[in-house]
Motif scaffolding. Structure first.
Motif, PDB file in Angstrom:
ATOM      1  N   LYS A  42       0.799  -1.227   0.000  1.00  6.19           N
ATOM      2  CA  LYS A  42       0.000   0.000   0.000  1.00  6.19           C
ATOM      3  C   LYS A  42       0.831   1.276   0.000  1.00  6.19           C
ATOM      4  CE  LYS A  42      -0.428   0.171   5.062  1.00  6.19           C
ATOM      5  NZ  LYS A  42      -1.365   0.173   6.208  1.00  6.19           N
ATOM      6  N   TYR A  43       2.152   1.168   0.143  1.00  4.37           N
ATOM      7  CA  TYR A  43       2.941   2.361   0.420  1.00  4.37           C
ATOM      8  C   TYR A  43       3.327   3.161  -0.827  1.00  4.37           C
ATOM      9  CZ  TYR A  43       3.131   0.127   4.938  1.00  4.37           C
ATOM     10  OH  TYR A  43       2.773  -0.465   6.116  1.00  4.37           O
ATOM     11  N   TYR A  44       3.738   2.508  -1.885  1.00  5.71           N
ATOM     12  CA  TYR A  44       4.114   3.214  -3.110  1.00  5.71           C
ATOM     13  C   TYR A  44       4.187   2.207  -4.262  1.00  5.71           C
ATOM     14  CZ  TYR A  44       8.718   1.417  -1.721  1.00  5.71           C
ATOM     15  OH  TYR A  44       9.745   0.607  -1.327  1.00  5.71           O
ATOM     16  N   PRO A  45       4.117   2.691  -5.505  1.00  4.79           N
ATOM     17  CA  PRO A  45       4.182   1.780  -6.648  1.00  4.79           C
ATOM     18  C   PRO A  45       5.616   1.573  -7.127  1.00  4.79           C
ATOM     19  CG  PRO A  45       3.661   3.972  -7.421  1.00  4.79           C
ATOM     20  CD  PRO A  45       3.787   4.068  -5.913  1.00  4.79           C
ATOM     21  N   VAL A  46       5.798   0.519  -7.909  1.00  2.00           N
ATOM     22  CA  VAL A  46       7.031   0.307  -8.666  1.00  2.00           C
ATOM     23  C   VAL A  46       6.622   0.090 -10.118  1.00  2.00           C
ATOM     24  CG1 VAL A  46       8.344  -0.623  -6.737  1.00  2.00           C
ATOM     25  CG2 VAL A  46       6.998  -2.177  -8.163  1.00  2.00           C
ATOM     26  N   TYR A  47       7.598   0.169 -11.015  1.00  2.00           N
ATOM     27  CA  TYR A  47       7.287  -0.028 -12.423  1.00  2.00           C
ATOM     28  C   TYR A  47       7.453  -1.490 -12.827  1.00  2.00           C
ATOM     29  CZ  TYR A  47       6.821   4.861 -13.833  1.00  2.00           C
ATOM     30  OH  TYR A  47       6.376   6.148 -14.004  1.00  2.00           O
ATOM     31  N   TYR A  48       6.448  -2.005 -13.532  1.00  3.24           N
ATOM     32  CA  TYR A  48       6.551  -3.243 -14.283  1.00  3.24           C
ATOM     33  C   TYR A  48       6.381  -2.846 -15.753  1.00  3.24           C
ATOM     34  CZ  TYR A  48       5.833  -6.383 -10.208  1.00  3.24           C
ATOM     35  OH  TYR A  48       5.939  -7.071  -9.028  1.00  3.24           O
ATOM     36  N   PHE A  49       6.776  -3.751 -16.653  1.00  3.11           N
ATOM     37  CA  PHE A  49       6.738  -3.432 -18.075  1.00  3.11           C
ATOM     38  C   PHE A  49       6.087  -4.555 -18.874  1.00  3.11           C
ATOM     39  CE2 PHE A  49      10.504  -1.505 -16.144  1.00  3.11           C
ATOM     40  CZ  PHE A  49      10.247  -0.165 -16.386  1.00  3.11           C
ATOM     41  N   GLY A  99       1.940 -11.706 -17.327  1.00  4.29           N
ATOM     42  CA  GLY A  99       2.450 -11.227 -18.606  1.00  4.29           C
ATOM     43  C   GLY A  99       3.382 -10.044 -18.512  1.00  4.29           C
ATOM     44  N   LEU A 100       3.561  -9.481 -17.316  1.00  2.00           N
ATOM     45  CA  LEU A 100       4.427  -8.317 -17.140  1.00  2.00           C
ATOM     46  C   LEU A 100       5.833  -8.739 -16.719  1.00  2.00           C
ATOM     47  CD1 LEU A 100       2.004  -5.883 -15.245  1.00  2.00           C
ATOM     48  CD2 LEU A 100       2.464  -6.019 -17.709  1.00  2.00           C
ATOM     49  N   VAL A 101       6.773  -7.818 -16.911  1.00  2.00           N
ATOM     50  CA  VAL A 101       8.172  -8.045 -16.545  1.00  2.00           C
ATOM     51  C   VAL A 101       8.570  -7.045 -15.470  1.00  2.00           C
ATOM     52  CG1 VAL A 101      10.573  -7.997 -17.342  1.00  2.00           C
ATOM     53  CG2 VAL A 101       8.778  -8.936 -18.817  1.00  2.00           C
ATOM     54  N   LYS A 102       9.202  -7.547 -14.416  1.00  2.00           N
ATOM     55  CA  LYS A 102       9.747  -6.692 -13.364  1.00  2.00           C
ATOM     56  C   LYS A 102      11.266  -6.766 -13.403  1.00  2.00           C
ATOM     57  CE  LYS A 102       9.930  -5.881  -8.380  1.00  2.00           C
ATOM     58  NZ  LYS A 102       9.522  -6.360  -7.029  1.00  2.00           N
ATOM     59  N   LEU A 103      11.908  -5.595 -13.325  1.00  2.00           N
ATOM     60  CA  LEU A 103      13.362  -5.529 -13.257  1.00  2.00           C
ATOM     61  C   LEU A 103      13.787  -5.303 -11.815  1.00  2.00           C
ATOM     62  CD1 LEU A 103      14.124  -3.266 -16.361  1.00  2.00           C
ATOM     63  CD2 LEU A 103      14.223  -5.768 -16.218  1.00  2.00           C
ATOM     64  N   ASP A 104      14.785  -6.047 -11.371  1.00  2.00           N
ATOM     65  CA  ASP A 104      15.340  -5.888 -10.030  1.00  2.00           C
ATOM     66  C   ASP A 104      16.465  -4.861 -10.113  1.00  2.00           C
ATOM     67  OD1 ASP A 104      16.697  -6.065  -7.610  1.00  2.00           O
ATOM     68  OD2 ASP A 104      16.311  -8.214  -7.401  1.00  2.00           O
ATOM     69  N   MET A 105      16.162  -3.619  -9.726  1.00  2.00           N
ATOM     70  CA  MET A 105      17.121  -2.531  -9.890  1.00  2.00           C
ATOM     71  C   MET A 105      18.355  -2.698  -9.004  1.00  2.00           C
ATOM     72  SD  MET A 105      15.822  -0.976 -12.322  1.00  2.00           S
ATOM     73  CE  MET A 105      14.282  -0.599 -13.154  1.00  2.00           C
ATOM     74  N   LYS A 106      18.227  -3.426  -7.899  1.00  2.00           N
ATOM     75  CA  LYS A 106      19.394  -3.663  -7.055  1.00  2.00           C
ATOM     76  C   LYS A 106      20.412  -4.542  -7.771  1.00  2.00           C
ATOM     77  CE  LYS A 106      17.082  -3.064  -2.600  1.00  2.00           C
ATOM     78  NZ  LYS A 106      16.709  -3.707  -1.307  1.00  2.00           N
ATOM     79  N   LYS A 107      19.916  -5.481  -8.569  1.00  2.55           N
ATOM     80  CA  LYS A 107      20.825  -6.330  -9.343  1.00  2.55           C
ATOM     81  C   LYS A 107      21.364  -5.598 -10.565  1.00  2.55           C
ATOM     82  CE  LYS A 107      18.837 -10.718  -7.819  1.00  2.55           C
ATOM     83  NZ  LYS A 107      18.171 -11.979  -8.221  1.00  2.55           N
ATOM     84  N   LEU A 108      20.609  -4.624 -11.061  1.00  2.73           N
ATOM     85  CA  LEU A 108      21.075  -3.801 -12.178  1.00  2.73           C
ATOM     86  C   LEU A 108      21.824  -2.601 -11.608  1.00  2.73           C
ATOM     87  CD1 LEU A 108      17.880  -3.928 -14.414  1.00  2.73           C
ATOM     88  CD2 LEU A 108      20.035  -5.145 -14.802  1.00  2.73           C
ATOM     89  N   GLU A 109      22.928  -2.884 -10.953  1.00  5.43           N
ATOM     90  CA  GLU A 109      23.678  -1.843 -10.241  1.00  5.43           C
ATOM     91  C   GLU A 109      24.112  -0.734 -11.193  1.00  5.43           C
ATOM     92  OE1 GLU A 109      27.525  -1.453  -7.221  1.00  5.43           O
ATOM     93  OE2 GLU A 109      26.956  -3.392  -8.072  1.00  5.43           O
TER      94      GLU A 109
END
Length: 247
Positions: A42-49, A99-109
Motif C-alpha cells: 500500500k505504500y508506493y508503486p514500482v514499475y513493471y513493463f 504477462g508483465l516483466v519486473k526488473l530488479d534494480m538492485k541487481k542492475l547496479e
C-alpha cells in the motif's frame, strides 16, 4: 483520509501516462509509453513493463522454455556484463501482473530510470500522493538534552499525504556547530538525494543520522534548500511548534 488504493486488491496495476526508460551499461534496456504502476503493497508503486517493451536482445533465459503461465527468471546481459536473475516475467493469467516483466534494480547496479527526461529517485512518484512545501512564520524549536539546537520563525513545512508534517529549519537558525558530517545518504522520489548529520549532544554522546538535508532538492520541493530537518519522532529529540510539544 484513506488512500483510494485501500479499496483495491493487491497487487494493483494501473498504466502510467509517462514515457519511461531504463538505462544500464550504456544501453536503453526499456523505452516505453506503456509502463505499468504496480502497488505490491500500500505504500508506493514500482514499475513493471509489458514484455514487448523490455528489449529482448538483452534478456537471457535461465531455463530454455516454460509454459506461458509459468513465471520465468531472466538474466539481463549487456556486452560482457551479466546481471543474473535481474528480470522476472510473470506467467500469463497470474493475477494482475500476469504477462508483465519486473526488473530488479538492485541487481542492475548503476542503472537509471527516467520518466520523460527526468530521473526517478528510489521509486516512481505515487499518483495518489501529494507533497507541498509551505513557508511559515510559526515558531519551531528543537531541544536535545535540554539544549536548544534549533529555533526559527522561518520554517518550511513539508506536508506529504498520510505522513507526519516535517519542519525544515534554515541552517543559520541551528546549532550547526554540533553537527557532524555523516556518510549516509538516502533517496526520495519527491525531494531527491538526502545527506545526513550526526549530532554531538554532550558527554561524548553522538546521535547518528538524526538530521538530514538536501543539497539540490527536486524543483517541487525547492523551498527546503538550505534547511535541515530533525527526526523528531526519535527518542531524545523534542520539537515544539508555537510552544506545543509535538508527538
Amino acid at each position: 483520509m484513506p488512500s483510494p488504493l485501500s479499496t483495491y486488491t493487491l497487487p494493483h496495476v494501473e498504466r502510467s501516462p509517462r514515457r519511461v526508460r531504463v538505462m544500464w551499461q550504456g544501453e536503453w534496456i526499456v523505452d516505453t509509453t506503456e509502463a505499468q504502476y504496480v502497488w505490491e503493497h500500500k505504500y508506493y508503486p514500482v514499475y513493471y513493463f509489458l514484455a514487448k517493451d523490455v528489449a529482448g536482445k538483452f534478456l537471457r533465459a535461465e531455463v530454455a522454455s516454460l509454459a506461458e503461465h509459468d513465471d520465468q527468471v531472466l538474466d539481463v546481459v549487456v556486452g560482457a556484463t551479466i546481471a543474473q536473475g535481474a528480470a522476472t516475467r510473470f506467467g500469463v493469467g497470474k493475477n494482475a501482473v500476469g504477462g508483465l516483466v519486473k526488473l530488479d534494480m538492485k541487481k542492475l547496479e548503476g542503472s537509471r530510470t527516467f520518466e520523460e527526461d527526468e530521473p526517478v529517485y528510489g521509486h516512481p512518484k505515487d499518483p495518489y500522493k501529494r507533497v507541498d512545501v509551505l513557508q511559515s512564520s510559526r515558531e519551531v524549536k528543537v531541544v536535545i538534552g535540554g539544549v536548544v539546537v534549533a529555533q526559527t520563525t522561518k520554517p518550511r513545512l513539508l506536508f506529504e499525504t498520510m505522513l507526519r508534517t516535517r519542519y525544515y529549519i534554515p541552517l543559520a537558525d541551528t546549532r550547526s556547530d554540533l553537527f557532524i558530517d555523516s556518510e549516509t545518504t538516502s533517496v526520495c522520489p519527491y525531494k531527491g538525494v538526502a545527506s545526513y548529520y550526526d549530532i554531538a549532544v554532550g558527554d561524548g554522546q553522538v546521535l547518528k543520522d538524526h538530521v538530514w538535508w538536501y543539497r539540490g532538492p527536486q524543483p517541487e520541493c525547492g523551498l527546503i534548500a538550505g534547511c535541515v530537518c530533525f527526526y523528531d519522532e526519535l527518542e531524545g529529540i523534542e520539537l515544539y511548534v508555537d510552544g506545543e510539544l509535538q508527538s
